[in-house]
Enzyme design. Structure first.
Site, PDB file in Angstrom:
ATOM      1  N   SER A 298       0.826  -1.214   0.000  1.00  0.00           N
ATOM      2  CA  SER A 298       0.000   0.000   0.000  1.00  0.00           C
ATOM      3  C   SER A 298       0.862   1.267   0.000  1.00  0.00           C
ATOM      4  O   SER A 298       2.017   1.253   0.439  1.00  0.00           O
ATOM      5  CB  SER A 298      -0.906   0.010   1.226  1.00  0.00           C
ATOM      6  OG  SER A 298      -0.127   0.047   2.399  1.00  0.00           O
TER       7      SER A 298
ATOM      8  N   GLU B 141       6.556  -0.292  -5.216  1.00  0.00           N
ATOM      9  CA  GLU B 141       5.431  -0.578  -6.130  1.00  0.00           C
ATOM     10  C   GLU B 141       4.178  -0.426  -5.298  1.00  0.00           C
ATOM     11  O   GLU B 141       3.924  -1.251  -4.414  1.00  0.00           O
ATOM     12  CB  GLU B 141       5.473  -2.032  -6.606  1.00  0.00           C
ATOM     13  CG  GLU B 141       6.528  -2.403  -7.584  1.00  0.00           C
ATOM     14  CD  GLU B 141       6.346  -1.790  -8.948  1.00  0.00           C
ATOM     15  OE1 GLU B 141       5.272  -1.214  -9.236  1.00  0.00           O
ATOM     16  OE2 GLU B 141       7.296  -1.889  -9.721  1.00  0.00           O
TER      17      GLU B 141
ATOM     18  N   CYS C 116      -2.708  -4.245  -8.010  1.00  0.00           N
ATOM     19  CA  CYS C 116      -2.350  -2.842  -7.896  1.00  0.00           C
ATOM     20  C   CYS C 116      -2.710  -2.081  -9.172  1.00  0.00           C
ATOM     21  O   CYS C 116      -3.010  -0.907  -9.124  1.00  0.00           O
ATOM     22  CB  CYS C 116      -0.873  -2.697  -7.572  1.00  0.00           C
ATOM     23  SG  CYS C 116       0.160  -3.749  -8.569  1.00  0.00           S
TER      24      CYS C 116
HETATM   25  P1  NAD Z   1       0.508  -3.359   3.416  1.00  0.00           P
HETATM   26  O1  NAD Z   1       1.141  -2.352   2.550  1.00  0.00           O
HETATM   27  O2  NAD Z   1       0.332  -3.005   4.857  1.00  0.00           O
HETATM   28  O3  NAD Z   1       1.317  -4.726   3.379  1.00  0.00           O
HETATM   29  C1  NAD Z   1       2.306  -5.037   2.424  1.00  0.00           C
HETATM   30  C2  NAD Z   1       3.528  -5.592   3.124  1.00  0.00           C
HETATM   31  O4  NAD Z   1       4.095  -4.585   3.938  1.00  0.00           O
HETATM   32  C3  NAD Z   1       3.270  -6.789   4.038  1.00  0.00           C
HETATM   33  O5  NAD Z   1       4.330  -7.714   3.937  1.00  0.00           O
HETATM   34  C4  NAD Z   1       3.280  -6.144   5.399  1.00  0.00           C
HETATM   35  O6  NAD Z   1       3.631  -7.049   6.427  1.00  0.00           O
HETATM   36  C5  NAD Z   1       4.339  -5.089   5.236  1.00  0.00           C
HETATM   37  N1  NAD Z   1       4.256  -3.992   6.212  1.00  0.00           N
HETATM   38  C6  NAD Z   1       3.166  -3.529   6.850  1.00  0.00           C
HETATM   39  N2  NAD Z   1       3.496  -2.519   7.679  1.00  0.00           N
HETATM   40  C7  NAD Z   1       4.837  -2.351   7.577  1.00  0.00           C
HETATM   41  C8  NAD Z   1       5.765  -1.457   8.180  1.00  0.00           C
HETATM   42  N3  NAD Z   1       5.373  -0.556   9.085  1.00  0.00           N
HETATM   43  N4  NAD Z   1       7.064  -1.544   7.828  1.00  0.00           N
HETATM   44  C9  NAD Z   1       7.473  -2.452   6.912  1.00  0.00           C
HETATM   45  N5  NAD Z   1       6.631  -3.323   6.318  1.00  0.00           N
HETATM   46  C10 NAD Z   1       5.330  -3.275   6.640  1.00  0.00           C
HETATM   47  O7  NAD Z   1      -0.876  -3.738   2.787  1.00  0.00           O
HETATM   48  P2  NAD Z   1      -2.151  -4.426   3.487  1.00  0.00           P
HETATM   49  O8  NAD Z   1      -2.452  -3.811   4.806  1.00  0.00           O
HETATM   50  O9  NAD Z   1      -1.966  -5.882   3.443  1.00  0.00           O
HETATM   51  O10 NAD Z   1      -3.278  -4.015   2.462  1.00  0.00           O
HETATM   52  C11 NAD Z   1      -3.859  -2.734   2.556  1.00  0.00           C
HETATM   53  C12 NAD Z   1      -4.049  -2.113   1.203  1.00  0.00           C
HETATM   54  O11 NAD Z   1      -2.819  -2.032   0.504  1.00  0.00           O
HETATM   55  C13 NAD Z   1      -4.941  -2.852   0.240  1.00  0.00           C
HETATM   56  O12 NAD Z   1      -6.282  -2.631   0.461  1.00  0.00           O
HETATM   57  C14 NAD Z   1      -4.476  -2.306  -1.069  1.00  0.00           C
HETATM   58  O13 NAD Z   1      -5.100  -1.085  -1.314  1.00  0.00           O
HETATM   59  C15 NAD Z   1      -3.015  -2.101  -0.869  1.00  0.00           C
HETATM   60  N6  NAD Z   1      -2.183  -3.199  -1.406  1.00  0.00           N
HETATM   61  C16 NAD Z   1      -1.542  -2.987  -2.570  1.00  0.00           C
HETATM   62  C17 NAD Z   1      -0.752  -3.989  -3.106  1.00  0.00           C
HETATM   63  C18 NAD Z   1      -0.025  -3.811  -4.398  1.00  0.00           C
HETATM   64  O14 NAD Z   1       0.282  -4.799  -5.046  1.00  0.00           O
HETATM   65  N7  NAD Z   1       0.308  -2.603  -4.787  1.00  0.00           N
HETATM   66  C19 NAD Z   1      -0.629  -5.200  -2.460  1.00  0.00           C
HETATM   67  C20 NAD Z   1      -1.274  -5.378  -1.240  1.00  0.00           C
HETATM   68  C21 NAD Z   1      -2.047  -4.362  -0.737  1.00  0.00           C
END
Ligand code: NAD
Ligand code: MN
Length: 494
Positions: free
Chosen positions: A243, A265, A299
Site C-alpha cells: 500500500s 510498487e 495494484c
Molecule cells: P501493506 O502495505 O500493509 O502490506 C504489504 C507488506 O508490507 C506486508 O508484507 C506487510 O507485512 C508489510 N508492512 C506492513 N506494515 C509495515 C511497516 N510498518 N514496515 C514495513 N513493512 C510493513 O498492505 P495491506 O495492509 O496488506 O493491504 C492494505 C491495502 O494495501 C490494500 O487494500 C491495497 O489497497 C493495498 N495493497 C496494494 C498492493 C499492491 O500490489 N500494490 C498489495 C497489497 C495491498
C-alpha cells in the site's frame, strides 16, 4: 523445536495432501521463533497453520547470514553459476507446480486454475528471464585524453524485500530474479496473510543448491519484522510492494536509518478508457478481466472505466451480461474465476467502500453484497452514476468493485483519468491507431495497455508515476535497482 516439528500436514477441500513448512528460512535452515501468526484460508475463515513471527533479533540473524554469504561465497560466484542456480530453481518450481498451486490457492484464495497458469509459471518466468541476464552485466569505458576511465556495475550486497499477499509467488519472483542475477543476496519478508508458498520456494532453493544465506525468507508482522528490515543498517537496498501508506513508511525508515536505496510498487486507481470506435466485445472482455482478475486485488486493476457516450449504454448492457456470468466460489474448483477476498479486514474495507458509494449517491448497477455464507466472498460490483470526487472514484478499493462513467471527448477523459493521486496503469480501447498513440502518450501512467488489460511479462518494465511508486521492476530496467556504479579513473598523462 526441531525442523520436523515445523512441518504441518493439511488437506485441502479437494483432499490434496500438503506438508507445509512454517519455520523462518535463515541460512538454508527452517528455524523456530518465539511468536507465531495464524494464517487463514480465506474461503472458509479457518486457520490453516501457524507460522513463525520473526522478531527484530531474527531479522538480524537473517541479515547476518546474508551478509556472510555475500562476503564469503556469493560475491565470488561466477555469473554462469548464478544463472545455473536460478534456472535450476525455476525447473524445481515447474516440477512442483501442482503443490505450489495448491498452497497458493489454500492460503490466498485465488482460483486453482489461476494459481496453476498464472502465479506458478509467473515466478518461474521471472527467474528464467533474469537468469538470462546474469552474464550480461557489464560496465562502460570512457576515454578522455590523459585519462582512461571504466565503470563497474557492482552488486549492493544485502537487499531486503517486503512483499504483499495478492501475488505471493509472483512478487517473490519479481524480487528474487533481478536481485540474485546481479549478484546480491536477499532477505524477503512475506505478508502475514500469505506466508506459505514462499516457504515452499525456500525449500526448493535449498534443493537447487543455493549456498546458505543467499536466500533468506522470513515470515512476520509488518510493524515488527518489516520495519526492522526497512531500517536495518546492513541492508543496502529495499524493494517494497504494497500500500501507498506502508510504502511511505518504508521510505521514511530508510531515510531515518542508512539511506538505503528504495524502490516502491504501490497502489493505483487506474483508468480504462473505451472510445466509441472500440471493438466493443473485446473492450467488454478486457474491462471485465481488468477489474475482476484476482478478485480486484491487483495494484494495476482497471477500477475506473470511462466509456464514450456513443457506446455507453451498449457497453453497460454487455458488461453486465458478462459480469453476471462471473464464476464466483470455491477456489479449489477448476472453473472458479473469482474466489474470496484475502481477509476479514479487506472484506470489511471493501464493504465499507460499497456503503460509501451508496451513501454518496452512486447507483449499484450490479452486485454490492456478500456472496455465500462463509469466507470473504463479495459479488462482482458495478457502480454507475458516479461523480469524480466520490470516495469510490478516488480511492483504491482493492476488491471486485468498478465505477463506470461516461465521457464526451479526449480532453475531458484525460482530465478525468488524471483526477487521482495515482499513476500506475491505464488502458485505451480504440481501433484508431493515431488516437491510441496520442492518448497513450498523454496519460500519466507507468503502463498503458492498448486494447488489452493486465498483460504482464518479466521482460516488460512495470511501475508507477506519481504516488504509485518509485522505480521500475521487470525488464532490464530492474537491474539498475540492484547495482551501483563504480568509476575507476586511471591517469595516463596528466
Ligand atoms: P501493506 O502495505 O500493509 O502490506 C504489504 C507488506 O508490507 C506486508 O508484507 C506487510 O507485512 C508489510 N508492512 C506492513 N506494515 C509495515 C511497516 N510498518 N514496515 C514495513 N513493512 C510493513 O498492505 P495491506 O495492509 O496488506 O493491504 C492494505 C491495502 O494495501 C490494500 O487494500 C491495497 O489497497 C493495498 N495493497 C496494494 C498492493 C499492491 O500490489 N500494490 C498489495 C497489497 C495491498
Ligand atoms: Mn492465508
Amino acid at each position: 523445536m526441531t525442523a520436523t516439528d515445523l512441518i504441518v500436514n493439511v488437506s485441502t477441500a479437494k483432499d490434496y495432501k500438503l506438508s507445509l513448512q512454517t519455520g523462518l528460512f535463515i541460512n538454508n535452515e527452517f528455524v523456530a521463533g518465539t511468536k507465531t501468526i495464524d494464517t487463514i484460508n480465506p474461503a472458509t475463515g479457518e486457520v490453516i497453520a501457524s507460522v513463525q513471527a520473526a522478531e527484530r533479533n531474527q531479522v538480524d540473524d537473517a541479515v547476518d547470514a546474508a551478509e556472510a554469504a555475500f562476503r564469503n561465497v556469493w560475491s565470488k560466484t561466477s555469473p554462469q553459476e548464478r544463472q545455473r542456480l536460478l534456472l535450476k530453481l525455476a525447473e524445481l518450481i515447474d516440477r512442483d507446480t501442482e503443490e505450489l498451486a495448491q498452497i497458493e490457492t489454500l492460503d490466498n484464495g485465488k482460483g486453482i486454475s489461476m494459481s496453476r497458469t498464472v502465479d506458478v509459471p509467473g515466478i518461474a518466468a521471472s527467474l528464467r528471464y533474469y537468469a538470462g541476464l546474469a552474464d550480461s552485466i557489464t560496465g562502460k569505458t570512457v576515454d578522455i585524453p590523459g585519462t582512461f576511465s571504466y565503470t563497474r556495475h557492482e552488486a549492493i550486497g544485502v537487499c531486503g524485500a517486503i512483499i504483499p499477499w495478492n501475488f505471493p509467488l509472483m512478487m517473490l519472483g519479481w524480487k528474487l530474479g533481478p536481485c540474485l542475477a546481479t549478484g546480491n543476496v536477499i532477505v524477503v519478508k512475506t505478508s502475514e496473510m500469505t506466508p506459505l508458498s514462499a516457504l515452499k520456494v525456500a525449500a526448493l532453493a535449498k534443493e537447487a543448491g543455493f549456498p546458505p544465506g543467499v536466500i533468506n525468507i522470513i515470515t512476520g508482522y509488518g510493524a515488527e519484522a518489516g520495519d526492522a528490515l526497512a531500517r536495518h543498517l546492513k541492508v543496502g537496498k529495499i524493494a517494497f510492494t504494497g500500500s501507498t501508506l506502508t510504502g511511505r513508511h518504508v521510505m521514511k525508515a530508510a531515510a531515518e536509518s542508512n539511506l538505503k536505496k528504495v524502490t516502491l510498487e504501490l497502489g493505483g486507481k487506474s483508468p480504462n478508457i473505451i472510445f466509441d470506435d472500440a471493438d466493443l466485445d473485446k473492450a467488454v472482455k478486457w474491462a471485465h478481466f481488468g477489474i475482476f482478475f484476482n478478485h480486484g486485488q491487483c495494484c494495476c486493476a482497471g477500477s475506473r472505466v470511462y466509456v464514450q457516450e456513443g457506446v455507453y449504454d451498449k457497453f453497460l448492457e454487455k458488461f453486465k451480461a458478462l459480469t453476471e456470468q462471473t464464476n464466483v466460489g470455491d477456489p479449489t474448483d477448476e472453473a472458479t474465476f473469482q474466489g474470496p477476498q484475502i481477509s476479514q479486514v479487506q472484506y470489511d474495507r471493501i464493504m465499507g467502500y460499497i456503503e460509501s458509494g451508496k451513501s454518496e449517491g452512486a447507483k449499484v448497477y450490479l452486485g454490492g453484497a456478500r456472496h455465500g455464507d462463509k469466507g470473504y466472498f463479495i459479488q462482482p460490483t458495478v457502480f454507475t452514476d458516479v461523480t469524480p470526487k466520490m470516495k469510490i472514484v478516488q480511492e483504491e478499493i482493492f476488491g471486485p468493485v468498478v465505477v463506470v462513467s461516461k465521457f464526451k471527448d479526449v480532453d475531458e477523459v484525460i482530465d478525468l483519468a488524471h483526477d487521482t493521486t495515482y499513476g500506475l496503469a491505464a488502458a485505451v480501447f480504440t481501433e484508431n491507431v493515431t488516437r491510441a498513440i496520442d492518448v497513450s502518450n498523454r496519460l500519466e501512467a507507468g503502463t498503458v495497455w492498448v486494447n488489452a488489460y493486465n498483460v504482464l511479462n518479466p521482460q516488460v518494465p512495470f511501475g508507477g508515476y506519481r504516488q504509485s511508486g518509485v522505480g521500475r521492476e521487470n525488464g532490464e530496467y530492474a537491474l539498475d535497482n540492484y547495482l551501483q556504479v563504480k568509476t575507476v579513473r586511471v591517469n595516463l598523462s596528466l
